[in-house]
Design a protein around this motif. Structure first.
Motif, PDB file in Angstrom:
ATOM      1  N   UNK A   2      41.372  -2.243 -10.562  1.00 31.24           N
ATOM      2  CA  UNK A   2      41.584  -1.353 -11.702  1.00 31.24           C
ATOM      3  C   UNK A   2      40.316  -1.255 -12.541  1.00 31.24           C
ATOM      4  N   UNK A   3      40.004  -0.037 -12.967  1.00 36.56           N
ATOM      5  CA  UNK A   3      38.804   0.170 -13.770  1.00 36.56           C
ATOM      6  C   UNK A   3      39.077   1.244 -14.816  1.00 36.56           C
ATOM      7  N   UNK A   4      38.685   0.979 -16.045  1.00 33.79           N
ATOM      8  CA  UNK A   4      38.913   1.910 -17.159  1.00 33.79           C
ATOM      9  C   UNK A   4      37.742   2.872 -17.263  1.00 33.79           C
ATOM     10  N   UNK A   5      37.936   4.064 -16.752  1.00 32.49           N
ATOM     11  CA  UNK A   5      36.878   5.075 -16.837  1.00 32.49           C
ATOM     12  C   UNK A   5      36.665   5.476 -18.299  1.00 32.49           C
ATOM     13  N   UNK A   6      35.397   5.563 -18.694  1.00 33.65           N
ATOM     14  CA  UNK A   6      35.067   6.036 -20.031  1.00 33.65           C
ATOM     15  C   UNK A   6      35.134   5.002 -21.129  1.00 33.65           C
ATOM     16  N   UNK A   7      35.401   3.736 -20.782  1.00 38.45           N
ATOM     17  CA  UNK A   7      35.531   2.705 -21.824  1.00 38.45           C
ATOM     18  C   UNK A   7      34.192   2.114 -22.241  1.00 38.45           C
ATOM     19  N   UNK A   8      33.141   2.477 -21.564  1.00 38.02           N
ATOM     20  CA  UNK A   8      31.795   1.958 -21.846  1.00 38.02           C
ATOM     21  C   UNK A   8      31.314   2.404 -23.231  1.00 38.02           C
ATOM     22  N   UNK A   9      30.318   1.703 -23.751  1.00 37.60           N
ATOM     23  CA  UNK A   9      29.745   2.059 -25.048  1.00 37.60           C
ATOM     24  C   UNK A   9      29.122   3.445 -24.990  1.00 37.60           C
ATOM     25  N   UNK A  10      28.957   4.045 -26.159  1.00 36.22           N
ATOM     26  CA  UNK A  10      28.379   5.376 -26.288  1.00 36.22           C
ATOM     27  C   UNK A  10      27.147   5.277 -27.174  1.00 36.22           C
ATOM     28  N   UNK A  11      25.990   5.572 -26.602  1.00 34.49           N
ATOM     29  CA  UNK A  11      24.743   5.456 -27.353  1.00 34.49           C
ATOM     30  C   UNK A  11      24.763   6.297 -28.620  1.00 34.49           C
ATOM     31  N   UNK A  57      28.979  -2.491 -32.771  1.00 38.31           N
ATOM     32  CA  UNK A  57      29.306  -2.886 -31.401  1.00 38.31           C
ATOM     33  C   UNK A  57      28.562  -2.024 -30.383  1.00 38.31           C
ATOM     34  N   UNK A  58      28.540  -0.707 -30.594  1.00 38.42           N
ATOM     35  CA  UNK A  58      27.838   0.187 -29.672  1.00 38.42           C
ATOM     36  C   UNK A  58      26.337  -0.088 -29.678  1.00 38.42           C
ATOM     37  N   UNK A  59      25.787  -0.424 -30.858  1.00 37.47           N
ATOM     38  CA  UNK A  59      24.361  -0.733 -30.961  1.00 37.47           C
ATOM     39  C   UNK A  59      24.017  -1.997 -30.184  1.00 37.47           C
ATOM     40  N   UNK A  60      24.813  -3.039 -30.367  1.00 34.12           N
ATOM     41  CA  UNK A  60      24.569  -4.302 -29.667  1.00 34.12           C
ATOM     42  C   UNK A  60      24.704  -4.104 -28.155  1.00 34.12           C
ATOM     43  N   UNK A  61      25.723  -3.361 -27.733  1.00 34.27           N
ATOM     44  CA  UNK A  61      25.927  -3.137 -26.305  1.00 34.27           C
ATOM     45  C   UNK A  61      24.721  -2.422 -25.697  1.00 34.27           C
ATOM     46  N   UNK A  62      24.250  -1.383 -26.367  1.00 38.30           N
ATOM     47  CA  UNK A  62      23.083  -0.655 -25.855  1.00 38.30           C
ATOM     48  C   UNK A  62      21.845  -1.551 -25.818  1.00 38.30           C
ATOM     49  N   UNK A  63      21.667  -2.333 -26.860  1.00 35.68           N
ATOM     50  CA  UNK A  63      20.490  -3.199 -26.949  1.00 35.68           C
ATOM     51  C   UNK A  63      20.433  -4.170 -25.772  1.00 35.68           C
ATOM     52  N   UNK A  64      21.551  -4.803 -25.458  1.00 43.34           N
ATOM     53  CA  UNK A  64      21.534  -5.800 -24.378  1.00 43.34           C
ATOM     54  C   UNK A  64      21.654  -5.151 -23.002  1.00 43.34           C
ATOM     55  N   UNK A  65      22.140  -3.927 -22.959  1.00 41.47           N
ATOM     56  CA  UNK A  65      22.082  -3.175 -21.708  1.00 41.47           C
ATOM     57  C   UNK A  65      20.626  -2.898 -21.350  1.00 41.47           C
ATOM     58  N   UNK A  66      19.828  -2.542 -22.351  1.00 35.61           N
ATOM     59  CA  UNK A  66      18.403  -2.299 -22.127  1.00 35.61           C
ATOM     60  C   UNK A  66      17.683  -3.558 -21.645  1.00 35.61           C
TER      61      UNK A  66
END
Length: 517
Positions: A2-11, A57-66
């Motif tokens: 199972x995978x939640x499409x679209x649940x990822x962070x949004x820059x 939360x979106x900022x932190x997610x993007x930062x560590x994704x980078x």
């Protein structure tokens, strides 16, 4: 799995540069702290609606994704509960973690291979233990692995959150010490009780952030959004419009965000930005007992819609009820098609002026949803929204009927014109293209969610008639569509919902007949 499409962070939902630096720096220090027993593995950031938790939360997610350190980000959304569900949270995180590291992917594969029932389990504890904990403990990785779970309070009611909270309150302590889990949520009682007192959880309250720092950040944001807007300086020279807007925001970033969109984006109604600003700063807007966000929503809606016109207000409630009751966000074109026989209307009359409050209002095929959950909460609370109140319960019956109407119109035998039914779907050439061309978004929605709306619907004779026609004439066509959109597993639970609903109305009918006798 199972995978939640679209649940990822949004820059695009992250913080404006140079804002929220203090709290972001604090989270970064926590993430990069040396591993050890004294370092909490969970950072729980709580605050009221509109305080800016999600942007952080979106900022932190993007930062560590980078940095290649984001294990997963999962953003719950009350407008999309069909996809972002508590029972696919940990399976989604597990798949993201597997994509981060080939060794972790192999460890996960060794756990689930040849176990189809395990791969598709919806039990959160089993997902966490088998998909995340087992592979994690078989590896030795260096450096932090960051997981972001945003808006935990929007994953459902307290009952549906119970399993997740139990895991976060206890089981996550057994993860390797380099795991860091950032959680944002409103301070709901069950979330507070589960997390606030735990040794492995660090709690941070948004209202504990220095008020002057928050005001300065909101000022930076407002100036960035409005400094180039023509017309404001003529009436409000030297950016004198900024301070009163900051004061009206009362520390809520969502207020500033919505106000700026209202000031800059409503030109089609014939008002220039200065006039829009005057509406928000008028004395009448500050005399109410409503909170800052509620008052802002009321000011905007009152400006757009004639509350004295009962016909138009009924139309407003009909359209917004359809938007809010939908199990997943729908586009304008799909919302137009999902109507009952007696309520076909121009959706755009209501949707188009709401660009400061809803997304997707200007394009036919972009999903429409509240830009912030607080607007949904406002509309569904009669004490707050007053004459703009939307009773979602009334609209489940209408959406159940609308779904039946769409299926009656669009379902047909061999809808994709397949040459044969003797081969598996996966072996049909170009099946994805065929499905997209033959099955409209509204038919896909209706086929997947009619039972959800039926479960919440009150009895109507015409709804029973529509169900009878569906079962007599289109049952197999419906199963075919479920198969083609890869949701055949929903069929049994939907039929069970139908059976339960029929029993309920049968009992109610018997009681009514007894009373009549």
């Amino acid at each position: 799995m199972l995978y939640a499409e679209g649940a990822r962070y949004d820059l695009d939902k992250g913080c404006l540069p140079r804002t929220r630096d203090t709290i972001i720096d604090e989270i970064n220090r926590w993430v990069n702290s040396p591993n050890g027993e004294d370092i909490p593995c969970i950072f729980y950031l709580s605050g009221v609606a509109g305080s800016g938790k999600s942007t952080i939360a979106h900022t932190i997610a993007h930062q560590y994704d980078q940095l290649g350190r984001l294990g997963s980000s999962f953003c719950f959304d009350r407008a999309d509960q069909a996809n972002r569900r508590p029972d696919n949270l940990f399976s989604t995180i597990a798949r993201d973690l597997a994509d981060l590291d080939p060794q972790r992917k192999r460890a996960l594969w060794l756990t689930v291979k040849e176990k189809r029932s395990l791969r598709i389990t919806r039990a959160p504890r089993e997902q966490f233990e088998k998909f995340i904990l087992v592979p994690a403990n078989e590896m030795h990785t260096i450096g932090p692995v960051v997981i972001v779970i945003d808006a935990l309070d929007e994953c459902g009611d307290q009952g549906s959150r119970r399993g997740i909270l139990s895991i976060l309150a206890e089981a996550v302590r057994h993860l390797p010490s380099n795991f860091r889990i950032l959680i944002t949520a409103r301070p709901e009682s069950d979330i507070e009780n589960a997390l606030a007192s735990k040794h492995h959880v660090f709690c941070k309250r948004m209202d504990a952030i220095d008020a002057n720092s928050t005001s300065d950040d909101i000022s930076l944001y407002i100036r960035a959004q409005l400094s180039d807007v023509q017309g404001l300086e003529r009436k409000w020279p030297d950016k004198s419009w900024c301070l009163p807007l900051v004061e009206r925001s009362e520390g809520l970033f969502q207020w500033a965000f919505t106000a700026c969109r209202f000031i800059t984006g409503d030109g089609k109604l014939g008002l220039d930005p200065a006039e829009q600003l005057d509406i928000l700063l008028s004395p009448a807007s500050s005399t109410s007992n409503l909170g800052a966000l509620d008052q802002l929503y009321l000011d905007i809606l009152t400006r757009i819609f004639p509350v004295e016109n009962s016909i138009f207000m009924d139309r407003f409630r009909l359209v917004l009820g359809r938007v809010l009751a939908a199990k997943e966000p729908l586009s304008v074109s799909s919302l137009k098609e999902l109507h009952c026989e007696d309520d076909s209307l121009d959706i755009g009359l209501v949707i188009n002026p709401l660009g400061s409050l809803l997304s997707g209002v200007t394009q036919q095929d972009i999903t429409v949803r509240p830009l912030h959950t607080s607007f949904r909460d406002f509309l569904t609370d009669a004490n707050r929204s007053k004459y703009f109140y939307v009773d979602i319960a009334q609209h489940h019956s209408r959406l159940a009927l609308a779904s039946m109407r769409v299926m009656k119109t669009e379902l047909q035998f061999n809808i994709c014109n397949l040459q044969t039914s003797h081969i598996r779907n996966v072996d049909v050439p170009n099946l994805t293209i065929r499905v997209k061309e033959a099955i409209s978004p509204q038919l896909s929605y209706s086929s997947r969610f009619w039972a959800d709306h039926l479960r919440a619907a009150i009895y109507e004779a015409k709804l029973l008639d529509a169900l009878q026609y569906f079962m007599d004439n289109q049952f197999l066509h419906w199963l075919e569509v479920l198969s083609l959109v890869k949701q055949i597993n929903l069929g049994s639970s939907m039929l069970l919902s139908l059976a339960k609903w029929m029993r309920v109305i049968s009992v109610a009918s018997d009681c009514h007949n007894d009373d009549a006798d």
